[in-house]
Design a protein around this motif. Sequence first.
Motif, PDB file in Angstrom:
ATOM      1  N   LEU A  98     -75.418   5.303   0.175  1.00 42.61           N
ATOM      2  CA  LEU A  98     -73.700   4.927   1.542  1.00 42.61           C
ATOM      3  C   LEU A  98     -72.567   4.999   0.393  1.00 42.61           C
ATOM      4  O   LEU A  98     -72.370   4.553  -0.588  1.00 42.61           O
ATOM      5  N   ILE A  99     -71.712   5.440   1.093  1.00 46.39           N
ATOM      6  CA  ILE A  99     -70.444   5.832   0.894  1.00 46.39           C
ATOM      7  C   ILE A  99     -69.268   5.543   1.491  1.00 46.39           C
ATOM      8  O   ILE A  99     -69.538   5.489   2.629  1.00 46.39           O
ATOM      9  N   MET A 100     -68.647   4.308   0.849  1.00 42.86           N
ATOM     10  CA  MET A 100     -67.740   3.833   2.022  1.00 42.86           C
ATOM     11  C   MET A 100     -66.593   4.694   1.936  1.00 42.86           C
ATOM     12  O   MET A 100     -65.913   4.968   0.972  1.00 42.86           O
ATOM     13  N   ASP A 101     -65.502   4.633   2.730  1.00 37.80           N
ATOM     14  CA  ASP A 101     -63.777   4.328   3.393  1.00 37.80           C
ATOM     15  C   ASP A 101     -63.109   3.824   1.958  1.00 37.80           C
ATOM     16  O   ASP A 101     -63.329   2.625   2.106  1.00 37.80           O
ATOM     17  N   LEU A 102     -62.860   4.448   1.313  1.00 42.90           N
ATOM     18  CA  LEU A 102     -61.672   3.787   0.531  1.00 42.90           C
ATOM     19  C   LEU A 102     -59.872   4.483   0.475  1.00 42.90           C
ATOM     20  O   LEU A 102     -59.766   5.412   0.168  1.00 42.90           O
ATOM     21  N   VAL A 103     -59.610   3.605   1.745  1.00 43.32           N
ATOM     22  CA  VAL A 103     -58.698   3.728   1.490  1.00 43.32           C
ATOM     23  C   VAL A 103     -57.513   3.020   0.457  1.00 43.32           C
ATOM     24  O   VAL A 103     -56.577   1.364   0.792  1.00 43.32           O
ATOM     25  N   VAL A 104     -56.834   3.579  -0.440  1.00 39.91           N
ATOM     26  CA  VAL A 104     -55.917   2.779  -1.302  1.00 39.91           C
ATOM     27  C   VAL A 104     -53.972   3.360  -1.335  1.00 39.91           C
ATOM     28  O   VAL A 104     -53.866   3.257  -2.714  1.00 39.91           O
ATOM     29  N   ASN A 105     -54.324   5.201  -0.445  1.00 36.20           N
ATOM     30  CA  ASN A 105     -52.294   5.034  -0.984  1.00 36.20           C
ATOM     31  C   ASN A 105     -51.323   3.948  -0.251  1.00 36.20           C
ATOM     32  O   ASN A 105     -50.397   3.409  -0.483  1.00 36.20           O
ATOM     33  N   HIS A 106     -52.287   2.811   0.419  1.00 37.21           N
ATOM     34  CA  HIS A 106     -51.724   2.453   1.656  1.00 37.21           C
ATOM     35  C   HIS A 106     -52.461   0.574   1.718  1.00 37.21           C
ATOM     36  O   HIS A 106     -53.679   0.926   2.409  1.00 37.21           O
ATOM     37  N   THR A 107     -51.856  -0.497   2.077  1.00 37.67           N
ATOM     38  CA  THR A 107     -52.607  -1.165   2.466  1.00 37.67           C
ATOM     39  C   THR A 107     -51.922  -1.794   4.456  1.00 37.67           C
ATOM     40  O   THR A 107     -51.410  -1.126   4.969  1.00 37.67           O
ATOM     41  N   SER A 108     -52.656  -3.213   4.896  1.00 37.71           N
ATOM     42  CA  SER A 108     -51.574  -3.503   5.859  1.00 37.71           C
ATOM     43  C   SER A 108     -50.730  -4.337   5.883  1.00 37.71           C
ATOM     44  O   SER A 108     -50.732  -4.794   4.725  1.00 37.71           O
ATOM     45  N   ASP A 109     -49.902  -4.216   6.224  1.00 42.65           N
ATOM     46  CA  ASP A 109     -48.696  -5.063   6.055  1.00 42.65           C
ATOM     47  C   ASP A 109     -49.289  -7.059   6.289  1.00 42.65           C
ATOM     48  O   ASP A 109     -47.473  -8.037   5.945  1.00 42.65           O
TER      49      ASP A 109
END
Length: 567
Positions: A98-109
């Motif tokens: 399993l590989i997870m999507d990593l979203v670290v250019n931005h976060t939620s506000d």
Amino acid sequence: MRQARRDWFRSAVVYQVYPRSFADSNGDGIGDIPGIIGKLDYLKRLGVDVVWLSPVYRSPHDDNGYDISDYQDIDPVFGSLADLNELIAGLHQRGMKLIMDLVVNHTSDEHPWFAESRASKDSPKRDWYWWRPARPGCQPGVPGAEPNNWGSFFSGPAWQYDEATGEYFLHLFSKKQPDLNWENAEVRAAVYSMMNWWLDRGVDGFRMDVINFISKDPSLPDGPVRGGGLYGDGAASFISGPRIHEYLHEMHEQVFSGRDGALLTVGEMPGVTVEDAALFTDPERAEVDMVFQFEHVGLDHDGSKWKPKRLRLTDLKASLGRWQDGLAERGWNSLYWGNHDQPRVVSRFGDDGAYRETSAKMLAGILHLHRGTPYIYQGEELGMTNMAFASIAEHRDIEVLNHYREATETLNEAPAVVLAAIAPLNRDNARTPVQWVAGPDGGFTTGTPWIAVNPNAAEINAEEQAGQDDSVLNFYRRLIALRHGMPIVAQGDFTMLLPDDESVYAFTRTYEGTELLVLGNFTPREQTVDIGDPLWAGAERILGNYPDAHGLDLRAWEFTALIRSTN
């Protein structure tokens, strides 16, 4: 320097799950982790090695989960951490990762980091995001006063004015997705800590969303304005920016170094060049294992995805061939036609009418037999097609909704014209639910689906195809088995043939005294193929999308793979 790394992923196949649209276990109309768990045997029978899971973190879902409010918890709409533990265990028990999507250019506000950053100019986390005052001499909060002229990928300016503190924050995507400031070492440390937390839980790696955007030119200069647009293009200041290689190497040292070499790191990198990709994926540099590039999926539109044009096969061959050559000596390719951001490939590059099954198989064969790691986007293995959306009310994607509003309200374009332009390439095409059975809503849910199921589920579904030997699904199984069983597919050299032919895609793979010839007809017309070597006509066919061999002459949308010894 990284440890000697196993190259297991060269013979692996990755399957992307977009959880919201995969399988719903509780009838709320939204796919979830228990739904995925219920389909693990399906994935095992398909033969894939790795599951890439799009975001399931806590999120307000402004961008369907790519706006994360808590990196270390699961959004209740998808389940719980206990469910994810069960998913990891179930995959591992079946020999999958399993590989997870990593979203670290931005976060939620709505992430606590941003809430604290926004609280005041003196906040300890103020510099965790990109805050800037209005342009000198401009009234804050009015159009044109933004700190620079960059446009958002989701329409409008890339800056949002915050009345409480009187400054703007940068958001390359939605205004609810503020960009993290990777210049701040505390931000990087927090991200690395979170990544280690997931690896310690048993996750096998990450697919890193727009990871080459994390380094930005700190001066944030204006970008050029093209084609009469309202905003400038800041790409030169954030695509593979000044410190990107430093950051990715640091990430490797802080997160992956010393761990099992069976982990996988994939960098999604819009706008990346072949030359940069060779650096990013060179094992000796210790950055990422492979990159996702977008050059080939930009060939059928004119600068904007809302201005589609016909794909020229010679352009596709030139693009993919350049990437094959550029990463031949070092680095590695990701191979894909579709994902959650792209339309259905059989509707895009094939024929989703009379030749849907034939062209879906041809496209699969051509892609998977290139040098690189193939990715299957959920439903692609069934030959799922684009959706015919009757109105803007049926759409869910924020990119589509923002563009439609801007085009109709600001630019005064006719709604019917905008809808027609949106239809071929919009992201909702890929987000309609997986079609499991011929029954109501394709067996995706017992409730009301969050986005409509394609009505052709009655003809295109997994249950029916599982029992048909010549189905698209079973063709994919054979194709995956080839990669697992034949070293030439994973390890062989690549040579493009017929680069100027507008109808036939042809290439060879060679490895240790064996040569593989791959041919694909991208038209509904028969094609006579002359590759200058008539002896291939008598070679063994190892896979094709027609039941009988036909030499080197190709029927409509025909795919064939031939093999011979060169000893």
